[in-house]
Structures are given as C-alpha cells and as structure tokens.
Design a protein around this motif. Structure first.
Motif, PDB file in Angstrom:
ATOM      1  N   ARG A  19       0.606  -1.340  -0.162  1.00 46.87           N
ATOM      2  CA  ARG A  19      -0.255  -0.120  -0.295  1.00 46.87           C
ATOM      3  C   ARG A  19       0.993   1.239   0.323  1.00 46.87           C
ATOM      4  O   ARG A  19       0.232   2.243   0.761  1.00 46.87           O
ATOM      5  CB  ARG A  19      -1.351  -0.102   1.315  1.00 46.87           C
ATOM      6  CG  ARG A  19      -1.674  -1.225   2.070  1.00 46.87           C
ATOM      7  CD  ARG A  19      -1.819  -2.101   0.312  1.00 46.87           C
ATOM      8  NE  ARG A  19      -4.299  -1.072   0.123  1.00 46.87           N
ATOM      9  CZ  ARG A  19      -4.460  -1.731  -1.502  1.00 46.87           C
ATOM     10  NH1 ARG A  19      -3.633  -2.582  -1.438  1.00 46.87           N
ATOM     11  NH2 ARG A  19      -4.522  -0.971  -0.985  1.00 46.87           N
TER      12      ARG A  19
ATOM     13  N   SER B  84       2.260  -0.853   4.672  1.00 46.69           N
ATOM     14  CA  SER B  84       1.405  -2.153   5.299  1.00 46.69           C
ATOM     15  C   SER B  84       1.153  -3.465   4.562  1.00 46.69           C
ATOM     16  O   SER B  84       0.691  -3.482   3.396  1.00 46.69           O
ATOM     17  CB  SER B  84      -0.146  -1.222   5.121  1.00 46.69           C
ATOM     18  OG  SER B  84      -0.831  -2.241   5.620  1.00 46.69           O
TER      19      SER B  84
ATOM     20  N   THR C 211      -1.496   5.712  -1.143  1.00 42.56           N
ATOM     21  CA  THR C 211      -1.376   6.206  -0.221  1.00 42.56           C
ATOM     22  C   THR C 211      -3.259   6.763   0.274  1.00 42.56           C
ATOM     23  O   THR C 211      -3.568   6.833   1.514  1.00 42.56           O
ATOM     24  CB  THR C 211      -0.920   7.143   0.386  1.00 42.56           C
ATOM     25  OG1 THR C 211      -0.620   8.117  -0.841  1.00 42.56           O
ATOM     26  CG2 THR C 211      -0.065   7.005   0.541  1.00 42.56           C
TER      27      THR C 211
ATOM     28  N   GLY D 234      -8.730   0.274   6.123  1.00 34.36           N
ATOM     29  CA  GLY D 234      -9.092  -0.514   6.969  1.00 34.36           C
ATOM     30  C   GLY D 234     -10.105  -1.506   5.669  1.00 34.36           C
ATOM     31  O   GLY D 234     -10.574  -2.130   6.378  1.00 34.36           O
TER      32      GLY D 234
ATOM     33  N   GLU E 169     -10.786  -4.111   3.018  1.00 36.37           N
ATOM     34  CA  GLU E 169     -10.488  -5.452   3.513  1.00 36.37           C
ATOM     35  C   GLU E 169     -10.374  -6.229   2.365  1.00 36.37           C
ATOM     36  O   GLU E 169     -10.968  -5.148   0.887  1.00 36.37           O
ATOM     37  CB  GLU E 169     -11.822  -6.288   3.400  1.00 36.37           C
ATOM     38  CG  GLU E 169     -12.289  -6.647   4.826  1.00 36.37           C
ATOM     39  CD  GLU E 169     -10.655  -6.682   6.192  1.00 36.37           C
ATOM     40  OE1 GLU E 169      -9.914  -7.754   5.492  1.00 36.37           O
ATOM     41  OE2 GLU E 169     -10.678  -6.223   6.809  1.00 36.37           O
ATOM     42  N   LEU E 170      -9.617  -7.119   1.640  1.00 38.51           N
ATOM     43  CA  LEU E 170      -8.807  -7.308   0.412  1.00 38.51           C
ATOM     44  C   LEU E 170     -10.170  -8.215  -0.224  1.00 38.51           C
ATOM     45  O   LEU E 170     -10.730  -9.154   0.166  1.00 38.51           O
ATOM     46  CB  LEU E 170      -7.387  -7.437  -0.364  1.00 38.51           C
ATOM     47  CG  LEU E 170      -6.763  -6.504   0.088  1.00 38.51           C
ATOM     48  CD1 LEU E 170      -5.187  -7.745   0.379  1.00 38.51           C
ATOM     49  CD2 LEU E 170      -6.662  -5.727  -0.609  1.00 38.51           C
TER      50      LEU E 170
END
Ligand code: CU
Ligand code: CU
Lengths: 543, 335
Positions: free
Chosen positions: A277, A344, A532, A537, A539-540
């Motif tokens: 990320r 992340s 960015t 938060g 979800e994948l």
C-alpha cells in the motif's frame, strides 16, 4: 464502487462469443493473450517433462536412464522449448498483450490483426520445431554452436532452426505493436512519467525484440543455409569462421536474457506497491534503469566467449561492460526493498512470488558477478555454475515474476478468484523446490562438473541427487497452479472489479473486462501507485 | 559406505590459489548483500505487516541521496572485482616464456596429445610439476574445450585455429580433464586425465615409449613428412626452389604479394600448408598445392615443429633438426 460488474449478465470478452471459430479469429488483445497463455503452457509442459527426464538420468553417474543421444536431444528440447517458446513470449505475449491496452486506457493494441497474425506465426514456428522433435529430435543444445550444428550433427537441425527463425517474427511484430500502442494510444493525461512500470518494462523489452530478434533469425537461417547448401559461413573446413556464429548468436541471446527478465521486473514493480500500500520507491530510477538495461544489454555479448579464443582486449571490454550492466539491476532491487519501508504489507500469493523473485534474482545477479570476472569465468564457464546462475535469473526470476503476475491479474483475466491458501502453499513449495534444485549446482559447477554431461565422475553424485530431489518438488509445485487456475475458471468465486484494491486503470474496468475494455475512455489525473489514498481498513477480496 | 560429498575442488596449480581467493571474496560479498536484502525484507515484513492503523510514510525520505548511494557503491565495488578478475585473466592468458610446450588436438571424442620430444598420448597428458606447461590446442572437427578443474584452466579448441592455455602443476597426482564444450554424442565421455609427476619421473617417462624404443621427436617426424609429402621438391635451403626457403621463416616477418606483411607464427604456417592461396608470399607464384584433407592436425603440428627448427641459415644444413625449448625445459625442471 461500480454496480457489480461481474454479474452473469454483463457482457465481457469471455462470454461475448462462443465456439472455436470465435477464438481463432479474434482480434481482441485479451483473447489473444489467452491463446498465448494456453500455447505457452503446453510448451512449458514439454520443456518441463524434458527437464524431469534430464534430472532423473542424472541421479546416477553412469546415466543409466537413457543413451547419450537421447540425453542430448532431451536437453536441447528443454532449452529450445523453454527459451524460445516459453520464456521469451511468457510475460510479454500473455500479460503484456492482455494488460498494456488496459493499463493505458486503450480499447486494443494499435494493430489487432497483426497481433493475431503474431500468434499464428508463433504457432507455426512452434509447430515446425515440434515436428523436428517428433521426427527424430535435435541434439545441438539451444545454442546451435557451429560447426557442430552445421557439419557435425546429423539430427533435424535445419527444421528446428527454421522453427526458431519463424517464431522470431512473432516477437518482432509483437514488439512493434507494443511500441506503437504505447506511443500513440495512451489515455488523455497519461503522460510518460505516469505510465505504470510494467508498461515501461514492456516498452524496453519491445526495443530488444525489434533490434535483437532479426539478428538471431538471420543467424539460425545461415546455419540452415550452410547445412543444406554447403556454403562456408561458419564451418572452417568450408572457409567459414565458427566464432562468428558465437558473436551473432550472443548478440541476440544476451539481450534475450533481458527480454525474459525485464517484463518480470515490471510485474514485480506492480505487485509490490499494491501489497505494501505504498507508492513505489524511486519510480523514475526504475523506469530509466529498464531502458538502460535494454540498451547496455546489447554491448556485453562477448562475456560468453572469454575462453573461445577471443582477444584479451575484447574480453577486458566485455567484462567491464558486464559489470556496468549489473548496476541498474542492483538499483531496482534496492528500490523494491525500500518500497516495503513503512508499508502495510500483506502476504497474498502474488506478493509471495514477488518477494521470492527479489531473493532469487539477487542471488542470480550476484553470481553473475562471478561469471563477469574474467579470471574466475575461465574456471566456471560451461560448468553447472553457469547452469545454476541462469536458472536463478530465468526460473527464479522470470518464471517467479510470470507466476506472480498470473496470480495478481488472474481475477481480471478469468473473472474468478483462485484459491488463496493453496496458492500461498504452492508459492512456498516452488521457492523451496527451486533452491534445492539449483543451489547444489553452484557447488557442482565450481567442483568442475561441465554442463551437458550425462555421465560424470562418482564424486559429483550426492549433489546431483539433491538437485533431482529438488526438481521433483519444483515440478509438483508448478503442477498446482496449472490445476487450480483451470479449476477456478469454472468453480472459483466470482471476482470483483478490483479484488486487491489496486491502483491502475486495468482495475477500473469490470472483471473480466468488456470486449472494448472501457465504457468511456478514462482520463488520468494522477501519478501511478496512488496507494496512500486507499483506505487502509478496507478488506481485500480473497478466496 | 558413506558417499563422497566434496564441496570444493582440489588446488593443484599455481593459479588455483589466486582464483579461489577471488571466489571466496565474491562469496563473502554475495552473502553480505543477499543477507542484507533478505534481512531488510524480513525485518520490514514483520515490522510493517498489514494492520488496521497504518504509518504514513513521509513523501521524501532522503530519496536522492539513497539513489545515488546505492548506484555508486555497487559501481565502485564492481570495478574492484573487475580489476581483480582482469589481472588474474591476464596472468592466465600469458604463458611464461620458459614454458614447456605440448600439443593437444581434440577429435570426437578424444584428446590426442603430442610432446615435442615425440611421445604421443590419448586422453592422458603427462606433465612435470613446478614447471609452466603451455598447451597448444586445436580441433580436427568441431569445437571442444580443454578443462582441468584442479588447475582452474579452460580453453576452447577451435577447428581451423590455434588457441593455448598454460598451467604450472604443484603436486603430483591424476586430475580430471574434461571436454567442456558440447561436441555431440559422447561429449560427456570425452574425459581424460592430466598426470602431474615429479620432474625426474617425467623425464624418465618422456624418454621412454610403450615399446621401449626412443620416441621420434615432433620436428624429426615433421622432417620425414616434409620429404614424404614432396615439400622438399619446392622448398630448398636457399631460394633456388620454386617455393621460398623455409629457413628462419618461423617467427619472422613475411612480405605478401598484396604488399602487406605478416608475422609467420604457427597460425600463419598452418594456413600456408592447408590453404596456401589464402596469403601468397611476395615474389612467388601461387602454385603450392593445398594439403587440406591430406594431413591431419597432428601432422601439421609436426611440420610446423620442423619448420620452426630450421634456424641458423648457413651453419646448419637443411634438415638438421634443432631441439626447441626442450633443453631449457629440462634445465628448469632440474632446479
Ligand atoms: Cu550474456
Ligand atoms: Cu565435448
């Protein structure tokens, strides 16, 4: 988000038309990419089976499994299938075909008919080569060194050379198509420095396709001519020069290494930002280093010829330049690593492949320094050290990149999710199997075991047994993705348009994309890898 | 039985040590960089694994300095390695002047060795220790490669030309000789041995033959060929023949009919015998017949050895074979 784009009713490139005809006459870059995917998988299977036979034969010092000539045909088949018909087309022809128009917001490649023609030429070349293999085989090695290939061998060299010659045109036309597309068809606002690094890598690769491939095509054609017409080009008995062949051959075949590795670097440059990320670190340096590699790569061919009788001065220059070409690769490795910093980081299968790529490519690159060092190369040249080195680059690097890319874009290509846990397990199996197969070969090579030996002194046996054990693990690891990808086409969970929350235009259109890619031509307003901005938060979507 | 698991080849030549030093240096360097990259990846992967709350990375953390740093550092390091490898290579490529000369001809699938003193061997090469040995290589058919791992030397044997390598064995023993360039069916069986011996043993070996009679030296054998093949009908001691005198030709500068000149090294002499029309000596008609196909590479080497022995115009009558380098070699081994 867009209304569920993958609902059964939506028209996409896969369901827009049915039947063999609709596939064989398609001009859609996505379908052509799919055709390549199937064809090179067949080639990979052929090359892989040959590799398995080779490794089994090497279990014993006496080479009990097969005769001398069969063994020689096996490694030739392995090399020819893997290099010319799998690795060279792999990422460009499959992923490049599929993704370049999507990534730049275009509806297709610049010349869709030419694109289909390239595939047919590829199939023709592959067909001729398979014919050569099935009607007796070829035993020169994929390098076709003269005068063995022109005078010594009484196998089907001419037809195999012809197959390679023909398939070369497929590369040239694909490269041409990509270059024109990238130049002319970028979406509004997609300036050069906003291009995804995958596209930069394909651009650099296309340059090599166009500049290098004609040379190998002519060279193998000359081999065929000398064989059939007895015209002295390479054979000293006819007044030719065998070393000339090596110059011509490596003038293409060294850059061909970059044809195989640059696209994989492009894939990795897409995967890493997504799974950290983060913006990619050093965008410009990575983009420019691709071009630098493509151009410098043309100046180092003589490093394959340090013990061929080439003059000392020429060897010094080629050695120097070979060290120089290592720098842009090192720069890329450092940039990828730095991209992880304060990210992340998630460890879905594509990321595992990308991280595996960095590790294996680093080892492959560092052992390249051993080979570029003149005094050391004298000892390790033409031994298993070289075999290990280039498998680290081409299998550890290029194939890992290809598999990483396939996993990353599989939801886009197929509209389905692959089974994530199984994929992670197979990534680990492949990584371990690969190292067990090829690491012992560095040791074997320094001990002095020459390549292309199927009988060898007994003291080399233990290391060969390790290597064969690793190869069986590796083979099993490769089988898994083939099986679960095919399985997921039918039974996989339906993928959303953007299961990874990835940046990039290809994710802004449904999975699988509609036949003409974008309902409206997208307009680009930002630099690539705007990760960015994505809510951490969120979800994948993984299976 | 415990299987053998060597990890490292024997060191049996003067160059083996220096080559291995570079090897170990590169292993250390590779280990350092691999562990650095792997260590960073693992550390970052743990420290920055995906969480709910994420750290914001500053937009530019020392970007340019880092990029310059990791471009310049590898470049400097690679130049050090380049220099090191190049120095070794130059040593490996330059046979010392007092080298003992031997000849090896590759032929599918064997090595034929010749010693100046006349002994011939197949797939075996006897050499003394403590004495540099220069091996001149060529091939009767396709490319082969002469590789002795224990000496860290390798050189391709290319048809149609001479290449060479040298080594100085340091301990008596039998060492693998591999063909390292793929040459067809039995490439993997083109394996021989280099047998390094104490100088005295080597001398004894050199002067014997399998049948007990003293061997005929290469130059002597070349002299016989020179007569048998009819060379002598055109090439006389003086320039009275239809061809030029070959006395003192070896190593001298030869004027060619196209006005250029060439040093008559062994490659030139070889070409003069096999493809005489390629470069014609000034002042002569291109009447010399080609001997391509009539003489093998081993016989060409003998003819050249003979031509090289034709020195000292005037004092030595044509055909008086002078020993080349062998005395020096013998003295060298005695010391
Ligand atoms: Cu190369
Ligand atoms: Cu060979």
């Amino acid at each position: 988000m867009t209304p569920d784009p993958s609902s059964r009713t939506a028209v996409n490139y896969l369901n827009v038309d049915y039947g063999v005809r609709s596939w064989l006459l398609t001009k859609d870059h996505k379908r052509i990419g799919f055709l390549y995917l199937v064809s090179i998988t067949v080639m990979f299977a052929i090359g892989g089976l040959a590799a398995l036979a080779i490794r089994l034969d090497l279990l014993t010092p006496a080479g009990d499994l097969m005769g001398d000539d069969t063994y020689n045909k096996m490694f030739t088949m392995h090399g020819v299938a893997m290099v010319f018909f799998f690795l060279v087309p792999s990422i460009p022809a499959v992923l490049g075909n599929f993704l370049i128009p999507l990534m730049i917001g275009a509806r297709d490649l610049a010349f869709p008919r030419l694109n289909l023609a390239s595939w047919y030429i590829f199939i023709l070349g592959g067909g001729i080569t398979l014919y050569a293999v099935l009607t007796g085989g070829v035993d020169t090695g994929w390098t076709f060194y003269t005068p063995y290939s022109t005078e010594g061998s009484n196998t089907n060299v001419t037809s195999a050379a012809l197959g390679v010659f023909v398939s070369g045109f497929s590369s040239i036309l694909t490269g041409l198509n990509f270059l024109v597309t990238i130049h002319r068809m970028r979406a509004p606002g997609l300036r050069w420095l906003r291009l995804p690094l995958f596209v930069w890598a394909q651009y650099a690769t296309s340059i090599i396709f166009i500049l290098g491939t004609p040379v190998i095509a002519i060279t193998v054609l000359l081999v065929a001519v000398e064989r059939s017409l007895d015209i002295g080009i390479f054979d000293p008995a006819l007044g030719g020069d065998p070393i000339l062949f090596q110059h011509l051959f490596w003038f293409y075949s060294h850059p061909a290494v970059y044809i195989m590795i640059l696209p994989a670097m492009g894939v990795v440059s897409e995967i890493i930002p997504c799974f950290t990320r983060n913006k990619i670190f050093g965008y410009k340096f990575i983009a420019v280093s691709s071009l630098a590699i493509a151009l410098l790569g043309f100046l180092v061919w003589g490093h394959h010829m340090f013990v061929s009788g080439q003059s000392v001065n020429a060897s010094l220059i080629f050695s120097f330049l070979s060290f120089a070409v290592a720098i842009p690769s090192a720069v890329k490795v450092f940039n990828w690593t730095a991209t992880l910093y304060k990210g992340s980081i998630g460890f879905e299968a594509p990321m595992l492949y990308a991280l595996g790529f960095i590790g294996l490519f680093t080892i492959g690159g560092l052992t390249g320094l051993f080979l570029a060092s003149l005094g050391l190369d004298v000892h390790v040249h033409d031994t298993y050290f070289v075999v290990a080195h280039f498998h680290y680059i081409m299998v550890g690097g290029a194939v890992m990149g290809y598999l990483g890319g396939l996993h990353f874009w599989w939801p886009k290509i197929s509209g389905k999710l692959y089974p994530e846990w199984l994929a992670r397990v197979s990534a680990v199996i492949i990584f371990l199997g690969f190292n067990l197969t090829f690491f012992p070969q560095f040791v074997l090579g320094y001990l002095g075991m020459p390549r292309r030996y199927h009988v060898y002194p007994p003291e080399f046996q233990v290391l060969n047994v390790f290597s064969t054990a690793g190869a069986s693990i590796l083979g099993f690891g490769y089988l898994l993705p083939i099986v679960y990808f095919a399985w997921s086409m039918r039974y996989g969970k339906v993928a959303s348009a953007n299961p990874w929350n990835a940046a990039g235009l290809e994710w802004a259109t449904p999975s699988p994309p509609p036949p003409d890619n974008f309902a409206e031509t997208p307009v680009v307003e930002d630099d690539p890898y705007g990760y960015t901005r994505i809510d951490p938060g969120e979800e994948l979507q993984v299976a | 039985m415990i299987p053998e698991l060597p990890l490292f080849p024997e060191q049996a030549s003067t160059m083996a040590g220096p080559v291995d030093q570079l090897y170990f240096f590169l292993i250390a360097l590779s280990a350092f960089f691999s562990l650095l990259v792997a260590g960073l990846i693992i550390a970052f992967s743990i420290r920055y694994r995906r969480r709910r709350v994420r750290l914001e990375r500053p937009e530019d953390f020392g970007m340019l300095q880092l990029e310059i740093g990791w471009t310049v550092l590898p470049f400097v390091l690679s130049m050090v390695i380049f220099y090191w490898g190049a120095m070794l290579f130059i040593d490996l490529r330059r046979p010392p002047a007092d080298s003992l000369e031997v000849f090896a001809v590759g032929k599918r699938w064997m090595w034929k060795m010749q010693h100046l003193e006349g002994r011939r061997e197949i797939n075996e090469l006897h050499v003394p220790i403590g004495q540099p040995v220069k091996v001149t290589l060529t091939s009767e058919d396709v490319i082969h490669s002469f590789f002795v791992p224990a000496f860290r030397v390798k050189q391709d044997a290319v048809p149609g030309r001479y290449t060479d390598l040298w080594f100085e064995a340091t301990k008596p023993g039998r060492y693998h000789l591999f063909c390292a360039e793929f040459c067809g069916s039995q490439h993997a069986r083109m394996i021989g041995q280099v047998i390094a011996m104490e100088p005295a043993d080597f001398q004894a070996w050199l002067s014997g033959t399998e049948r007990g009679a003293a061997p005929v030296s290469m130059a002597e054998a070349g002299k016989r060929l020179f007569t048998d093949l009819g060379c002598v009908t055109c090439h006389q001691t003086d320039d009275s023949g239809r061809g030029p005198s070959l006395v003192n030709v070896a190593g001298s500068a030869v004027e060619l009919s196209d006005g250029s000149s060439v040093v008559a090294d062994s490659a030139y002499l070889r070409e003069s015998i096999l493809r005489p029309q390629q470069r014609v000596t000034a002042g002569y008609q291109p009447i010399m017949p080609t001997y391509q196909g009539l003489v093998g590479e081993d016989q060409v080497l003998e003819l050249i050895a003979y031509i090289e022995s034709l020195r000292d115009r005037g004092s030595t009558p044509l055909g008086e074979v002078t020993q080349r380098k062998t005395e020096a070699a013998t003295e060298g081994t005695a010391g």
